[in-house]
Design a protein around this motif. Structure first.
Motif, mmCIF file in Angstrom:
data_model
loop_
_atom_site.group_PDB
_atom_site.id
_atom_site.type_symbol
_atom_site.label_atom_id
_atom_site.label_comp_id
_atom_site.label_asym_id
_atom_site.label_seq_id
_atom_site.Cartn_x
_atom_site.Cartn_y
_atom_site.Cartn_z
ATOM 1 N N LEU A 1 6.505 22.321 -37.846
ATOM 2 C CA LEU A 1 7.326 21.419 -38.254
ATOM 3 C C LEU A 1 7.459 20.425 -37.217
ATOM 4 C CD1 LEU A 1 10.406 23.101 -39.880
ATOM 5 C CD2 LEU A 1 8.809 21.711 -41.121
ATOM 6 N N ILE A 2 7.264 20.564 -35.902
ATOM 7 C CA ILE A 2 7.630 19.516 -34.835
ATOM 8 C C ILE A 2 6.303 18.779 -34.713
ATOM 9 C CG2 ILE A 2 7.814 19.492 -32.129
ATOM 10 C CD1 ILE A 2 9.581 22.019 -32.577
ATOM 11 N N ALA A 3 5.339 19.359 -34.783
ATOM 12 C CA ALA A 3 3.998 18.626 -34.718
ATOM 13 C C ALA A 3 3.905 17.699 -36.198
ATOM 14 C CB ALA A 3 2.783 19.720 -35.041
ATOM 15 N N ALA A 4 4.500 17.624 -36.994
ATOM 16 C CA ALA A 4 4.396 16.983 -38.223
ATOM 17 C C ALA A 4 5.384 15.749 -38.169
ATOM 18 C CB ALA A 4 4.742 17.731 -39.472
ATOM 19 N N ALA A 5 6.084 15.748 -37.197
ATOM 20 C CA ALA A 5 7.215 14.757 -36.800
ATOM 21 C C ALA A 5 6.611 13.422 -36.914
ATOM 22 C CB ALA A 5 8.113 15.026 -35.995
ATOM 23 N N PRO A 6 6.917 12.295 -37.490
ATOM 24 C CA PRO A 6 6.157 10.930 -37.642
ATOM 25 C C PRO A 6 6.739 10.177 -36.376
ATOM 26 C CG PRO A 6 8.111 10.997 -39.055
ATOM 27 C CD PRO A 6 7.969 12.615 -38.502
ATOM 28 N N SER B 1 10.905 9.480 -48.690
ATOM 29 C CA SER B 1 12.213 9.606 -48.101
ATOM 30 C C SER B 1 12.906 11.109 -48.118
ATOM 31 C CB SER B 1 13.045 8.467 -48.511
ATOM 32 O OG SER B 1 13.374 8.666 -50.020
ATOM 33 N N ALA B 2 12.650 11.532 -49.556
ATOM 34 C CA ALA B 2 13.097 12.840 -50.019
ATOM 35 C C ALA B 2 11.850 14.056 -49.233
ATOM 36 C CB ALA B 2 13.397 13.015 -51.326
ATOM 37 N N LEU B 3 11.114 13.789 -48.798
ATOM 38 C CA LEU B 3 9.973 14.758 -48.375
ATOM 39 C C LEU B 3 10.122 15.417 -47.218
ATOM 40 C CD1 LEU B 3 6.606 13.211 -49.638
ATOM 41 C CD2 LEU B 3 8.260 14.644 -51.060
ATOM 42 N N ASP B 4 9.997 16.731 -47.061
ATOM 43 C CA ASP B 4 9.985 17.462 -45.938
ATOM 44 C C ASP B 4 9.130 16.822 -44.834
ATOM 45 O OD1 ASP B 4 11.585 19.205 -47.195
ATOM 46 O OD2 ASP B 4 9.777 20.113 -48.023
ATOM 47 N N VAL B 5 9.129 17.091 -43.556
ATOM 48 C CA VAL B 5 8.234 16.303 -42.472
ATOM 49 C C VAL B 5 6.923 16.800 -42.673
ATOM 50 C CG1 VAL B 5 10.106 15.736 -40.773
ATOM 51 C CG2 VAL B 5 8.985 18.068 -40.817
ATOM 52 N N SER B 6 6.574 18.046 -43.121
ATOM 53 C CA SER B 6 5.211 18.474 -42.830
ATOM 54 C C SER B 6 4.458 17.908 -44.176
ATOM 55 C CB SER B 6 5.110 19.945 -43.020
ATOM 56 O OG SER B 6 5.903 20.733 -44.115
ATOM 57 N N VAL B 7 5.260 18.093 -45.400
ATOM 58 C CA VAL B 7 4.869 17.481 -46.630
ATOM 59 C C VAL B 7 4.522 16.158 -46.584
ATOM 60 C CG1 VAL B 7 5.039 17.385 -49.027
ATOM 61 C CG2 VAL B 7 5.914 19.394 -47.797
ATOM 62 N N GLN B 8 5.569 15.169 -45.976
ATOM 63 C CA GLN B 8 5.763 13.724 -45.883
ATOM 64 C C GLN B 8 4.183 13.474 -44.949
ATOM 65 O OE1 GLN B 8 8.302 11.737 -43.018
ATOM 66 N NE2 GLN B 8 9.163 11.242 -44.807
ATOM 67 N N ALA B 9 3.875 14.159 -43.908
ATOM 68 C CA ALA B 9 2.652 14.042 -43.195
ATOM 69 C C ALA B 9 1.489 14.045 -43.910
ATOM 70 C CB ALA B 9 2.857 14.977 -41.841
#
Length: 539
Positions: A255-260, A444-452
């Protein structure tokens, strides 16, 4: 007195479905003290909202069932309490604000009536309830609260509706406030205001706050402690800074690695002709001017991000470019042809090249159609794209690309979380292999890992297929990672336009600087510095 205000012990929740039992929460335990903020962090489907709904007794049973555990409020188990006592606690001792206030505010009653109802239901006299409703609207920052009492939910902006929900939740001065993704759909400046309001109200009342989020920046800004959930299981817990700096579980690290917002910025494309030239577009809605002479160019394979607060004209521009609304004046040349002058027949042929992913997939996906039908509908309308024998394999491929799987084909939209529905909408847009995709808050509604994952997918399509994107977003770190150029809009006008590096490194306009300053950083230390700088500027 109990050791903790709220203590959840070994909570398990399951849902009985046509395809078997889904274990949404499994043996979850945590606690929350008065005056403290605890964040529950995780992706869609991790069980965050289900665990909070169990506290409020909001789980539909059946098909849901709390199979084990205790939920102690001041040492008393809510799960063994009679319904009459539970009803007294909801609202008075525990209150909740939801992700989408428009879906949870009654559209046929004024907001004043709804706040008064929350008070009178628990015994407050009508005159006192009216005075308190007026005070609460003023306290949460609603302009002209006396007039606002008589307005209906649709007459407020998204940020104002969220403030109305906060006013309702705080009407009875609860000991515990549960906030389920309260800022997901809000602009960065409004998000910062709402989070600051929650912290300020918490200091005034001493209430505990349980915030459910997939946004690491929100966690860094508001939380004291965090628990991380994956597939219904609590995998890590601790102080926010400790978990961010020294994550132990592989899922937390992911999760932390996927933060944009930490990657390399795109360098602008060179040597290509614009595929879209927009010039001097105006749009009025009666006395309200939504667009005031908007102009820009878009190259093939380029991503233009459009940022700005609600009401700046971003979505209006998107709808006009797709001829879902008509402009009052201006031109939009797509490969030399003015989109605004095309006949309905010409526009029909062009639809396959120009696609849109809307902000709210609940409204853009037909609830009567399965996922397979929703995605393959594109080939029913344009049968020359793909032979019918290949439809199922292609749907499976598209679902896999956006982080779902072939097993989801037979389900309906209501059987998915908000983030999963947005992935389906993106897969649907990709089915036609368009040349331009307009994404209106599509991630905007996606989780950070899915967003990435989705951003990487879109970026790959941009590079391999030459698809151009108009990317409307309020999530500035995502814009930084994905865009080539950024257009900043305010009240229908373009206030700044430049490369992503120019806008993020050397913004020229005060409005752009304010937007960037309001953004949230996932690193608690960086966010603390940003918050201090923001407070210093405000003073």
């Amino acid at each position: 007195m109990a050791d903790h205000l709220l203590e959840v012990r070994n909570l398990s929740v399951e849902f009985h479905t046509a395809v078997g039992v889904v274990k949404a929460v499994r043996d979850m335990s945590y606690h929350l003290d008065r005056g403290e903020t605890l964040a529950i962090l995780g992706e869609s489907g991790s069980g965050k909202s289900v665990s909070a709904s169990a506290i409020m007794d909001l789980i539909d049973m059946p098909p849901g069932r709390i199979s084990s555990g205790e939920i102690l409020l001041d040492g008393v188990d809510l799960l063994t309490m009679p319904l009459s006592e539970r009803r007294e606690i909801n609202g008075r001792k525990i209150a909740m604000i939801f992700q989408d206030p428009l879906s949870h505010l009654n559209p046929v009653y004024t907001v004043g009536w709804q706040i008064r109802e929350a008070l009178t239901t628990h015994g407050t006299e009508r005159a006192k309830a009216q005075a308190e409703a007026l005070r609460l609207l003023g306290r949460v920052g609603i302009p002209d609260p006396a007039h606002a009492l008589d307005k209906y939910p649709h007459e407020f902006s998204g940020g104002q509706r969220q403030r109305v929900m906060i006013a309702m939740a705080l009407a009875l001065r609860p000991d515990l406030l549960i906030a389920d993704e309260p800022t997901t759909a809000l602009d960065v400046t409004v998000q910062a205001e709402v989070l600051a309001l929650l912290k300020e109200l918490q200091r005034e009342t001493g209430m505990a706050v349980l915030i459910i989020t997939h946004d690491l920046g929100v966690v860094a800004e508001i939380a004291d402690r965090v628990v991380v959930m994956e597939k219904g299981v609590l995998v890590e817990a601790g102080m926010v800074r400790e978990v961010y700096k020294n994550p132990r579980h592989a899922y937390t690290k992911k999760l932390i690695a996927a933060a944009p917002g930490k990657g390399e910025m795109h360098e602008p494309l060179k040597g290509k002709e614009p595929v879209l030239r927009v010039r001097d577009v105006h749009k009025n809605y009666g006395a309200f001017t939504a667009l005031k002479g908007v102009s820009f160019d878009l190259l093939a394979g380029e991503t233009l991000a459009i940022v700005g607060e609600s009401g700046s004209g971003k979505s209006t521009l998107a709808r006009i470019l797709l001829r879902l609304d008509e402009p009052d004046s201006g031109t939009a040349l797509w490969k030399g042809r003015d989109l605004f002058q095309l006949s309905p027949a010409e526009l029909y042929k062009l639809r396959r090249d120009l696609q849109m992913v809307f902000q709210d997939p609940t409204q853009s996906l037909n609830p009567r159609m399965t996922v397979y039908q929703l995605i393959s509908e594109a080939w029913v309308i344009h049968p020359d794209i793909l032979p019918k024998a290949k439809w199922r394999d292609r749907v499976a491929e598209l679902l896999t690309q956006v982080g779902l799987g072939p097993e989801h084909m037979g389900r309906y939209p209501h059987q998915f979380s908000g983030g999963q529905r947005q992935r389906i909408a993106i897969a649907r847009a990709l089915a036609l292999e368009p040349q331009l995709i307009i994404c209106d808050e599509a991630v905007s509604a996606l989780d950070v890992s899915v967003q990435a994952q989705v951003i990487a997918l879109l970026d790959g399509l941009r590079k391999t297929m030459g698809i151009a994107f108009i990317f409307i977003a309020h999530d500035l770190p995502v814009v930084r990672d994905f865009a080539d150029h950024v257009m900043v809009m305010q009240k229908g006008e373009v206030v700044e336009l430049g490369t992503v590096r120019e806008i993020f490194d050397t913004p020229q306009k005060p409005y752009t600087q304010a937007l960037l300053a309001a953004g949230l950083d996932p690193d608690p230390d960086v966010q603390a510095q940003n918050r201090a700088a923001r407070l210093s500027r405000a003073s």
